[in-house]
Scaffold this active site. Structure first.
Site, PDB file in Angstrom:
ATOM      1  CB  SER A 143     -11.264 -35.809  38.922  1.00  0.00           C
ATOM      2  OG  SER A 143      -9.986 -35.347  38.563  1.00  0.00           O
ATOM      3  CE  LYS A 171      -9.246 -33.206  41.139  1.00  0.00           C
ATOM      4  NZ  LYS A 171      -8.851 -33.868  42.396  1.00  0.00           N
ATOM      5  CE  LYS A 173      -6.452 -34.438  38.216  1.00  0.00           C
ATOM      6  NZ  LYS A 173      -5.745 -34.524  39.504  1.00  0.00           N
ATOM      7  CG  ASP A 198      -5.788 -31.573  41.379  1.00  0.00           C
ATOM      8  OD1 ASP A 198      -4.741 -31.040  41.799  1.00  0.00           O
ATOM      9  OD2 ASP A 198      -6.061 -32.779  41.579  1.00  0.00           O
ATOM     10  CG  ASN A 200      -2.352 -33.529  40.215  1.00  0.00           C
ATOM     11  OD1 ASN A 200      -3.291 -33.486  39.410  1.00  0.00           O
ATOM     12  ND2 ASN A 200      -2.411 -34.221  41.338  1.00  0.00           N
ATOM     13  CD  GLU A 223      -7.161 -31.592  44.465  1.00  0.00           C
ATOM     14  OE1 GLU A 223      -8.244 -31.402  43.846  1.00  0.00           O
ATOM     15  OE2 GLU A 223      -6.728 -32.725  44.702  1.00  0.00           O
ATOM     16  CG  ASP A 248      -4.244 -34.405  46.519  1.00  0.00           C
ATOM     17  OD1 ASP A 248      -3.893 -35.276  47.333  1.00  0.00           O
ATOM     18  OD2 ASP A 248      -4.596 -34.712  45.351  1.00  0.00           O
ATOM     19  CE  LYS A 272      -6.303 -37.700  46.004  1.00  0.00           C
ATOM     20  NZ  LYS A 272      -5.241 -37.394  45.011  1.00  0.00           N
ATOM     21  N   GLY A 300      -9.847 -38.908  45.396  1.00  0.00           N
ATOM     22  CA  GLY A 300      -9.931 -40.206  44.726  1.00  0.00           C
ATOM     23  C   GLY A 300      -8.633 -40.501  44.010  1.00  0.00           C
TER      24      GLY A 300
END
Ligand code: OSB
Ligand code: MG
Length: 377
Positions: A143, A171, A173, A198, A200, A223, A248, A272, A300
């Site tokens: 990541s 991956k 961000k 990802d 978030n 993600e 996620d 997770k 993770g």
């Protein structure tokens, strides 16, 4: 007489990251990690890692809050009766609402102590329904944070380092403003690499055109683009993208996973254990997805070797068909609390010893500790 749970030690460790890790919600330079040690009447220690961060930016949990709920509410449900059985511990901890990361850390420490007592590996316990189908090694991804400089060439340098190290998937961000151009640059540099993003939760449905602009980059998945509560928004977004949506933060239980799949908010799931409250629940979500042909992968939380060992055991189950965020220790820490996990041909080896199969190195643990408390029966 069979051994019982005798003492719990909570220990906070300060782990300097090898490079700052910037996401849409925080920049971390030091990982502030809570470890739970469950000590039996035979003097055997089991270990659990709490994946909460010091600040409630990924979810509402944070380390000070976890210490409080563990001390005041969770430990008193299992320690006075000396509960060393993971299923009984799980049942008792479920009397407290929420606090999945705190619960997972305590339950895993008890589970590890119990399995060490019995000489059983965590992977064999979690994968009991799949004998003969458990892997010895797991495929690893990495990541990559947003470079603090917001420089695309710095991003490419970091990705190049990981590609050379042998990681099987990258991956990146993303957030609004750090989206199409950096991902285009990575894809142009590595046309055939497994690549995913990802966010978030940093985008809204109104940003669908920006996310769709990354469809031509042939990404494995995007993600958690939207807010964790917004399952219907993710379903609407999924209809607008060719890139698969993978949740996620949203996936907090088996029931939510079922709902998310039913409304087609997600077609791949990041599992997770800390986020779903238990390795046992993580296995149930894996089973659900496997039955439905939904790929899963192990997420993770910048774990030490303690949390990594347990994640690698989980990722050995057959439904984990995509590389996980289970990177080598060196991706995170110059010094890990356990002997380091080392990448071997883009994979990590599943530990072979009983329980999680690794232990902290006492001198390193002491050196990195910022706080500890011993709670007796
Ligand atoms: O969203 O997957 C995430 C780290 C901390 C909090 C949330 C996330 C992450 C990562 C890092 O992406 C994954 C890793 O441990 O390598
Ligand atoms: Mg994520």
């Amino acid at each position: 007489m069979s051994p019982r749970l005798e003492r719990i030690r909570l220990r906070r460790v300060d782990m300097p990251l090898v490079r700052p890790f910037r996401t849409s919600f925080a920049t971390q330079e030091v990982r502030d990690i809570l470890l739970v040690e469950a000590i039996t009447s035979d003097g055997i220690s089991g270990w659990g890692e709490c994946v909460a961060m010091s600040w409630p930016g990924y979810s509402y949990e944070y380390v000070d809050g976890c210490i409080d709920v563990l001390t005041e509410h969770l430990i008193p449900l299992v320690l006075p009766d000396g509960v060393l059985d993971p299923v009984e511990a799980h049942r008792r901890l479920s009397r407290v609402m929420g606090h999945p990361m705190a619960k997972t850390a305590l339950e895993t420490a008890i589970l590890d102590a119990c399995l060490r007592t019995q000489g059983v590996r965590l992977v064999d316990y979690l994968g009991a329904a799949y004998p003969g189908d458990l892997r010895d090694t797991v495929d690893c991804g990495v990541s990559v944070g947003i470079p603090p400089s917001e420089s695309i060439s710095e991003l490419l340098d970091e990705v190049a380092e990981y590609v050379e190290a042998g990681y099987r998937r990258v991956k990146c961000k993303i957030e609004p403003g750090w989206d199409v151009e950096p991902i285009r640059a990575v894809r142009e540099s590595w046309p055939d690499m497994l690549l995913q993003t990802d966010a978030n939760q940093a985008f809204t449905l109104a940003d669908a055109p920006v996310l769709a602009a990354m469809d031509p980059f042939d990404l494995l998945l995007v993600e958690q683009p939207l807010h964790e509560d917004d399952l219907m928004g993710h379903a609407a977004l999924a209809r607008k993208l060719t890139t698969p949506v993978c949740l996620d933060e949203s996936i907090t239980s088996v029931a939510v996973a079922e709902t998310a799949l039913h409304v087609e908010a997600t077609s791949i799931i990041n599992i997770k254990p800390g986020r779903v409250g238990s390795y046992l629940t993580a296995v149930r979500i894996h089973d659900l997805c496997r039955d439905r042909g939904i790929p899963v992968w192990c997420g993770g939380m910048l774990e030490t070797g303690i949390g990594r060992a347990a994640n690698v055991a989980l990722a050995a189950l057959p439904g984990f068909t995509l590389p996980g965020d289970t990177s080598a220790s060196s991706r995170y820490y110059a010094v890990d609390v356990t002997p380091p996990f080392v990448l071997d041909d883009g994979r990590l080896h599943v530990p072979t010893g009983p329980g999680i199969g690794v232990e902290p190195i006492p001198e390193i643990l002491h050196e990195l500790s910022s706080w500890s408390a011993l709670i007796e029966r």
